[in-house]
Structure formats: structure tokens, C-alpha cells
Design an enzyme around this catalytic site. Structure first.
Site, PDB file in Angstrom:
ATOM      1  N   HIS A   1     -23.762 -16.816 -46.559  1.00 53.40           N
ATOM      2  CA  HIS A   1     -24.110 -15.431 -46.236  1.00 53.40           C
ATOM      3  C   HIS A   1     -25.259 -15.174 -45.213  1.00 53.40           C
ATOM      4  O   HIS A   1     -26.286 -15.193 -45.690  1.00 53.40           O
ATOM      5  CB  HIS A   1     -24.373 -14.817 -47.478  1.00 53.40           C
ATOM      6  CG  HIS A   1     -23.377 -14.450 -48.615  1.00 53.40           C
ATOM      7  ND1 HIS A   1     -22.348 -13.320 -48.423  1.00 53.40           N
ATOM      8  CD2 HIS A   1     -22.548 -15.184 -49.324  1.00 53.40           C
ATOM      9  CE1 HIS A   1     -21.538 -13.289 -49.059  1.00 53.40           C
ATOM     10  NE2 HIS A   1     -21.425 -14.565 -50.052  1.00 53.40           N
TER      11      HIS A   1
ATOM     12  N   GLU B   1     -25.757 -12.658 -43.361  1.00 51.18           N
ATOM     13  CA  GLU B   1     -26.590 -11.378 -43.964  1.00 51.18           C
ATOM     14  C   GLU B   1     -27.431 -11.130 -44.824  1.00 51.18           C
ATOM     15  O   GLU B   1     -28.274 -10.319 -44.998  1.00 51.18           O
ATOM     16  CB  GLU B   1     -25.267 -10.248 -43.946  1.00 51.18           C
ATOM     17  CG  GLU B   1     -24.952 -10.156 -45.468  1.00 51.18           C
ATOM     18  CD  GLU B   1     -23.854 -11.256 -45.902  1.00 51.18           C
ATOM     19  OE1 GLU B   1     -23.957 -12.360 -45.197  1.00 51.18           O
ATOM     20  OE2 GLU B   1     -23.268 -10.908 -47.057  1.00 51.18           O
TER      21      GLU B   1
ATOM     22  N   CYS C   1     -17.585 -14.761 -46.221  1.00 48.93           N
ATOM     23  CA  CYS C   1     -17.184 -15.106 -47.731  1.00 48.93           C
ATOM     24  C   CYS C   1     -15.717 -14.546 -47.903  1.00 48.93           C
ATOM     25  O   CYS C   1     -14.834 -14.875 -47.354  1.00 48.93           O
ATOM     26  CB  CYS C   1     -18.144 -14.512 -48.654  1.00 48.93           C
ATOM     27  SG  CYS C   1     -18.098 -15.566 -50.174  1.00 48.93           S
TER      28      CYS C   1
END
Lengths: 226, 83
Positions: A196, A198, A90
Site C-alpha cells: 500500500h 497510499e 491491493c
């Protein structure tokens, strides 16, 4: 590399907010993770460096521009040259583009607006990359997005990034060229990704699909260390 | 000493969703006879250099190295001697 577990470094910029998510994910797949302030040069013993999501320097002037000048980012080309891996997520992706480690530019979503929701992405054929070594072409991943400036652009068009886009949006949420949700450099070791992974590292919290990237990176680093 | 005014704006042909959004907002409050061409950024700085040419050279260099993303943006400089 330190004895035992390979080291992953999460660079923390003023305004980062995804640093802890990234730290936890690195740890979860087996790395020994540490935080690193962006205003200091990298220490040189990391197998992987991660640039987290957030709003570094408040996105002042251009998202990622100020962070791209940080000493830790200036050390990334050397890290990559020595075989190290990099992931920018990001805002981290924006920083990699601003620093010139990845080509093109990221600009305001088209249509405009900050968007945050779960997305479906498709793995597609690209240059060899340790990040995608275990991913099957055609697989669909469920990852969350949360950005206002994720519109990927290259002045020379889609041809300029052919073979460098390992992940595409099923339904393009931001106007990105070629539906690109992620981009690799020529070595395959530097990955920028706008959604994302993660935050998709626990099936109990919506999806574990993002773990595939981190597990593959861990396996590649382990293999190289043998 | 020279004062430098820098305007950065989207390149012609590059989509400008900020401009579109601002135009939509203006229309929303009743200004329907308008066309927003672009939304950009403005920076004013003073450079302690003796000539306008040197001020322009430095400002151009800053734009190329950091302040302007040539993939998306173009820029104009206005330079004025502060005496």
C-alpha cells in the site's frame, strides 16, 4: 481536464476500504480528487483513475472478479488509450488482473494466510512508466502490506513479465513469481501494486516512500497538460 | 430446464495453499491418514434452455468469460434435465 488542478478519480466499489487513504494521497500531491461509484461509467475528464484496496463484493468467488465487471472498470481501456494513468492497489490490483488490463493472476498467499506488516521493497529496472519516473533503481522503499491473495502467478513464468516488474519484495511474503510486488502494462501507464503506497504517504505515520509514485504521476500529468 | 453443477478447482501443478491449510487443520484434530488434493468452489444453477447441449454451451461460455481463471483453475460441469 478541468481548469486548475488535474483530476484524480477514486473508484469506490461495494466493500472498498482504502478509498479514503487513496483520496487523501492524491490530494496531498496536488490532484483535485473525487470519488466515483463503480456502477457508473467514468466521466472522462480524469488524468488518473485509482482502484483502492479493500474487499470488493466481499471477495466472492474470486477476489476482484465481480468488481472487474463494473461499468467504471469497463471504461478503463478507453481511459488508458487516451493517455490516462491507472493505479490499482491491493484489491485494485486484483481487479486490474481480473479485468485483463494486467496479465496473469493473483491467488492465495503461499504460505497461506492474511498478512499485514511493514515490508522493504526494492525499485528495479522496468519499462518506462510515469509512476516510476522519479524512482532511482536500487532504492529501498518501506510500504505496508495487508492481503491474503497477493501471490502473483503467470502460466508462462517469469519471462512473461520481464521488464514489467518495477518493484520487488526484499523478502517474498506471499510466493509471488519473480518476487513481484507490482506490475506494469505495456504502456507503463497502468500500475498494479500489492503493498500500500497510499498508506506510506506520511513520514509521521511510518513512511512517506509511497508518495514518490503519486508525485511522479502528478508531475507527468502536469507536463502533458502544458 | 436444465440443472448445471459447476466445480472449479486449481489446475494440476498450481500450488494450492488452501488445500494445504485444510489438510493441516484436519491433521491437527487427529486425522493423520489423509491427503487433501484440492480445495475449490461449487456453483449450482438452473438454465431455462431446451437441450443439454445448449445448457453445456452456455455454461462453458460463462466459465470462459467469467467463472474460471484459466491461469490457475480448471472445471467440470454436470448437467441434468429437470424435465
Amino acid at each position: 481536464m478541468s481548469a486548475g488542478r488535474p483530476v484524480a478519480t477514486v473508484v469506490v466499489f461495494p466493500g472498498s476500504n482504502g478509498d479514503r487513504d487513496l483520496f487523501e494521497t492524491f490530494e496531498r500531491v496536488g490532484f483535485s480528487c473525487r470519488y466515483h461509484p463503480s456502477d457508473r461509467p467514468l466521466s472522462g475528464d480524469s488524468a488518473v483513475v485509482g482502484l483502492p484496496g479493500g474487499f470488493s463484493y466481499g471477495d466472492y468467488w474470486r477476489a476482484g472478479m465481480l468488481a472487474s465487471q463494473a461499468p467504471a472498470v469497463a471504461d478503463l481501456p478507453r481511459h488508458v488509450e487516451q493517455g490516462g494513468l491507472v493505479i490499482g492497489i491491493c484489491n485494485g490490483f486484483q481487479i486490474l488482473v481480473e479485468a485483463g488490463l494486467l496479465p496473469g493472476a493473483l491467488s492465495y498467499n503461499d504460505p497461506p494466510g492474511f498478512r499485514h506488516r511493514w515490508l522493504t521493497l526494492k525499485v528495479q529496472s522496468a519499462c518506462p512508466s510515469p509512476w516510476f519516473a522519479a524512482a532511482a533503481i536500487g532504492d529501498r522503499w518501506r510500504l505496508p502490506m495487508a492481503h491474503g491473495e497477493g501471490n502473483y502467478f503467470h502460466p508462462d513464468g517469469a519471462q512473461a513479465i520481464q521488464g514489467r516488474v518495477p518493484l520487488v519484495y526484499d523478502q517474498n511474503p506471499n510466493g509471488s513469481l519473480a518476487d513481484a510486488a507490482a506490475l506494469l502494462d505495456a504502456t507503463g501507464r497502468v500500475l498494479g501494486v500489492m503493498p500500500h503506497p497510499e498508506r506510506a504517504s506520511d513520514p509521521d505515520l511510518g513512511s512517506g516512500d509511497g508518495l514518490q509514485l503519486f508525485r511522479a504521476a502528478f508531475a507527468a500529468v502536469r507536463r502533458d497538460a502544458l | 430446464m436444465h440443472r448445471v453443477d459447476l466445480i472449479v478447482r486449481p489446475r494440476t501443478g498450481v500450488r494450492d495453499p488452501q488445500g494445504d491449510a485444510v489438510e493441516e487443520a484436519l491433521r491437527g484434530i487427529g486425522y493423520d491418514r489423509l491427503k487433501v488434493h484440492c480445495v475449490g468452489r461449487f456453483l449450482r444453477m438452473d438454465l431455462d434452455v431446451p437441450t443439454e447441449a445448449e445448457a453445456r454451451r452456455l455454461a462453458d461460455e460463462m466459465c470462459k468469460r467469467l467463472l474460471v481463471n484459466p491461469n490457475l483453475e480448471t472445471y467440470d460441469l454436470k448437467i441434468e434435465s429437470l424435465g
